[in-house]
Design a protein around this motif. Structure first.
Motif, short mmCIF file in Angstrom:
data_model
loop_
_atom_site.label_atom_id
_atom_site.label_comp_id
_atom_site.label_asym_id
_atom_site.label_seq_id
_atom_site.Cartn_x
_atom_site.Cartn_y
_atom_site.Cartn_z
N HIS A 244 6.15 -5.78 -7.63
CA HIS A 244 6.66 -4.59 -7.92
C HIS A 244 6.29 -3.70 -6.64
O HIS A 244 7.22 -2.79 -6.24
CB HIS A 244 5.98 -3.81 -9.10
N TYR A 245 5.49 -4.10 -5.86
CA TYR A 245 5.03 -3.24 -4.54
C TYR A 245 6.04 -3.48 -3.31
O TYR A 245 5.91 -2.74 -2.60
CB TYR A 245 3.69 -3.30 -4.16
N VAL A 246 6.64 -4.65 -3.38
CA VAL A 246 7.60 -5.01 -2.54
C VAL A 246 8.52 -4.23 -1.95
O VAL A 246 8.84 -3.95 -1.00
CB VAL A 246 8.08 -6.57 -2.77
N PRO A 247 9.45 -3.59 -3.01
CA PRO A 247 10.34 -2.59 -2.32
C PRO A 247 9.85 -1.33 -2.09
O PRO A 247 10.46 -0.90 -1.12
CB PRO A 247 11.34 -2.40 -3.75
N VAL A 248 8.72 -0.83 -2.36
CA VAL A 248 8.05 0.28 -1.73
C VAL A 248 7.71 0.07 -0.43
O VAL A 248 7.85 0.89 0.36
CB VAL A 248 6.97 0.60 -2.94
N ALA A 249 7.00 -1.01 -0.44
CA ALA A 249 6.43 -1.27 0.97
C ALA A 249 7.78 -1.71 1.93
O ALA A 249 7.56 -0.97 3.33
CB ALA A 249 5.59 -2.71 0.98
N LEU A 250 8.75 -2.24 1.42
CA LEU A 250 9.98 -2.38 2.35
C LEU A 250 10.54 -1.00 2.74
O LEU A 250 10.83 -0.74 4.02
CB LEU A 250 10.95 -3.34 1.46
N ALA A 251 10.61 -0.05 1.73
CA ALA A 251 11.30 1.20 1.92
C ALA A 251 10.17 2.09 2.82
O ALA A 251 10.73 2.67 3.96
CB ALA A 251 11.32 1.89 0.62
N ALA A 252 9.08 1.98 2.64
CA ALA A 252 8.14 2.83 3.75
C ALA A 252 8.01 2.09 5.13
O ALA A 252 8.00 2.55 5.98
CB ALA A 252 6.59 2.69 2.95
N PHE A 253 8.08 0.83 5.01
CA PHE A 253 8.27 0.00 6.39
C PHE A 253 9.47 0.47 7.41
O PHE A 253 9.22 0.76 8.36
CB PHE A 253 8.29 -1.49 6.30
N LEU A 254 10.79 0.34 6.59
CA LEU A 254 12.06 0.83 7.16
C LEU A 254 12.03 2.26 7.62
O LEU A 254 12.49 2.58 8.72
CB LEU A 254 13.07 0.70 6.20
N ALA A 255 11.44 3.11 6.73
CA ALA A 255 11.11 4.59 7.23
C ALA A 255 10.23 4.86 8.42
O ALA A 255 10.68 5.48 9.27
CB ALA A 255 10.70 5.49 5.95
N GLY A 256 9.47 4.08 8.30
CA GLY A 256 8.49 4.32 9.59
C GLY A 256 8.91 3.29 10.82
O GLY A 256 8.80 3.96 11.81
N TRP A 257 9.74 2.26 10.28
CA TRP A 257 10.30 1.58 11.69
C TRP A 257 11.37 2.38 12.51
O TRP A 257 11.30 2.69 13.71
CB TRP A 257 10.89 0.37 11.14
N ILE A 258 11.95 3.36 11.64
CA ILE A 258 13.17 4.11 12.19
C ILE A 258 12.39 5.26 12.82
O ILE A 258 12.89 5.64 13.96
CB ILE A 258 13.89 4.60 11.01
N PHE A 259 11.37 5.97 12.25
CA PHE A 259 10.74 6.77 12.89
C PHE A 259 9.85 6.59 14.16
O PHE A 259 10.27 7.18 15.14
CB PHE A 259 9.53 7.59 11.77
#
Length: 323
Positions: A244-259
Motif C-alpha cells: 500500500h505504501y508503494v504508490p505513495v513512495a512512487l508519487a513522493a519519488f517522482l515529485a522529489g525527482w522533478i524538483f
C-alpha cells in the motif's frame, strides 16, 4: 472443499481429478460453475455424485464462494481455484496447521504446473521475486509458533483463496467474502479475520500448482485490477500492507525527482541511473535461473505502470467498481 470456476474448460478437469485423489478419508467437494459459457458445465457433470455443482448466472468469485460455504457441512472449509492442481497431501498439510485454538486459517505455497505455458511459468517466477512486497506468493520461512506447531509454519497476514483452509465458524462470526469484490476479496476477508484476533499461518508443504495468464495483455489487466482493489482496501482499512505504501513512495519519488532535476540535473541523472541499475540487476539475478531476463524486466515495467494506474484510478474516483 470449494472450487469456484468460470470458463475453466482447460483446467477444471485436472483440478477436480487432483482433489478427488487427495489422501484424506472423508471430504465433500462443492464446485460453483459461475456463469461459464464454455464446456465447464459439461465437464463437471461427468463427475456425477462425486461432487456437488452449484450453477449460477455469473455472481462473481466472492458470492460464488459464499454460496459454497453455506452449503458445506464440514467444520473446516478448504478453498482452491479451477485453474489449480492440488498435491495429494494438500488437505493433510493445511489441517496440520490448526495447532492451537486461535489459528483461524492456514494457507500454502503456489508452484507452476509442468504443462503451463512458458509465459505462465515466467509470471509465477516473477511473482515469487516480488513476494516480499505483495505477500501473494511466499518463500518458505521459519518462526516460533509454540510447542504444538511445526517449525516450518509461519505467521502471515494473508493467504490467497487458491490455497487456504479456514474454520467454518469464522464465516458464521464474520460473514463471508465481500460481495462483488474481486480480486482482493481474500485480502479483505483475512483482514477481518486478523482484526477479530485469529491467527493466520502459512505452511509451504501445502502446495498447489497454479496456471497463470498466458500473455502480457492478460497480465496487464491482472495488475490493473490488483492495484484498483488495493486502493479500495486502503480506503476501507487504511494502510495495512507493505504494498500500500508503494504508490505513495512512487508519487513522493517522482515529485522529489522533478524538483531536484530542476535544481541539479546531473546529480539527478546519476542517482536515477544508479537506482535503475540496482533494480535491473536484482531482477536479472532472479531471472537467470530460468533464462528469462528480458521478460522479467518487461513484467516489472508492466507491474509498476498498470498496478499504480489501477490504484490511482480508484483512489481518484476514475474507476471505482465496488462500493
Amino acid at each position: 472443499i470449494i472450487i469456484p470456476v468460470k470458463n475453466g474448460e482447460k483446467t477444471i478437469g485436472k483440478c477436480v481429478d487432483s482433489v478427488l485423489a487427495l489422501d484424506w478419508p472423508d471430504f465433500e467437494v462443492i464446485t460453483v460453475n459461475d456463469g461459464s459459457s464454455d464446456s465447464t458445465g459439461e465437464i463437471l457433470k461427468k463427475y456425477g455424485s462425486k461432487i456437488k455443482v452449484i450453477t449460477t448466472q455469473g455472481v462473481g468469485p466472492s458470492n460464488a464462494r459464499n454460496l459454497a460455504v453455506k452449503e458445506a457441512k464440514g467444520e473446516f472449509i478448504a478453498s482452491t481455484d479451477g485453474d489449480c492442481i492440488v498435491e495429494s497431501n494438500w488437505l493433510k498439510e493445511l489441517y496440520s496447521g490448526f495447532c492451537e485454538d486461535k489459528v483461524g486459517g492456514v494457507g500454502g505455497s503456489q508452484q507452476s504446473p509442468d504443462d503451463d505455458t512458458q509465459f505462465g511459468k515466467t509470471v509465477a517466477h516473477f511473482m515469487k521475486s516480488i513476494g516480499f512486497v505483495t505477500d501473494y506468493i511466499k518463500p518458505a520461512g521459519e518462526t516460533d509458533n509454540g510447542k504444538d506447531c511445526k517449525p516450518e509454519l509461519k505467521d502471515v497476514e494473508h493467504n490467497p483463496t487458491c490455497n487456504v483452509m479456514y474454520r467454518k465458524k469464522i464465516f458464521d462470526e464474520l460473514g463471508g467474502f465481500y460481495p462483488g469484490l474481486w480480486p482482493g476479496e481474500d485480502v479483505e476477508f483475512d483482514r477481518k479475520v486478523s482484526k477479530a484476533g485469529w491467527r493466520l499461518l502459512y505452511n509451504p508443504q501445502a502446495a498447489v500448482y497454479h496456471y497463470r495468464t498466458p500473455d502480457i495483455r492478460g497480465f496487464s489487466r491482472m495488475m490493473y485490477s490488483y492495484g484498483r482493489v488495493q486502493s479500495w482496501l486502503v480506503r476501507k482499512f487504511g494502510f495495512f500492507r507493505k504494498i500500500h505504501y508503494v504508490p505513495v513512495a512512487l508519487a513522493a519519488f517522482l515529485a522529489g525527482w522533478i524538483f531536484i532535476l530542476a535544481k541539479k540535473p546531473a546529480f539527478t541523472a546519476a542517482v536515477t541511473f544508479a537506482a535503475a541499475l540496482c533494480a535491473f540487476f536484482y531482477f536479472l539475478k532472479s531471472a537467470r535461473s530460468i533464462g528469462k531476463s528480458f521478460e522479467f524486466i518487461l513484467l516489472f515495467a508492466v507491474t509498476v505502470i498498470f498496478w499504480n494506474k489501477g490504484f490511482f484510478a480508484d483512489m481518484l474516483g476514475f474507476d471505482r467498481r465496488v462500493k
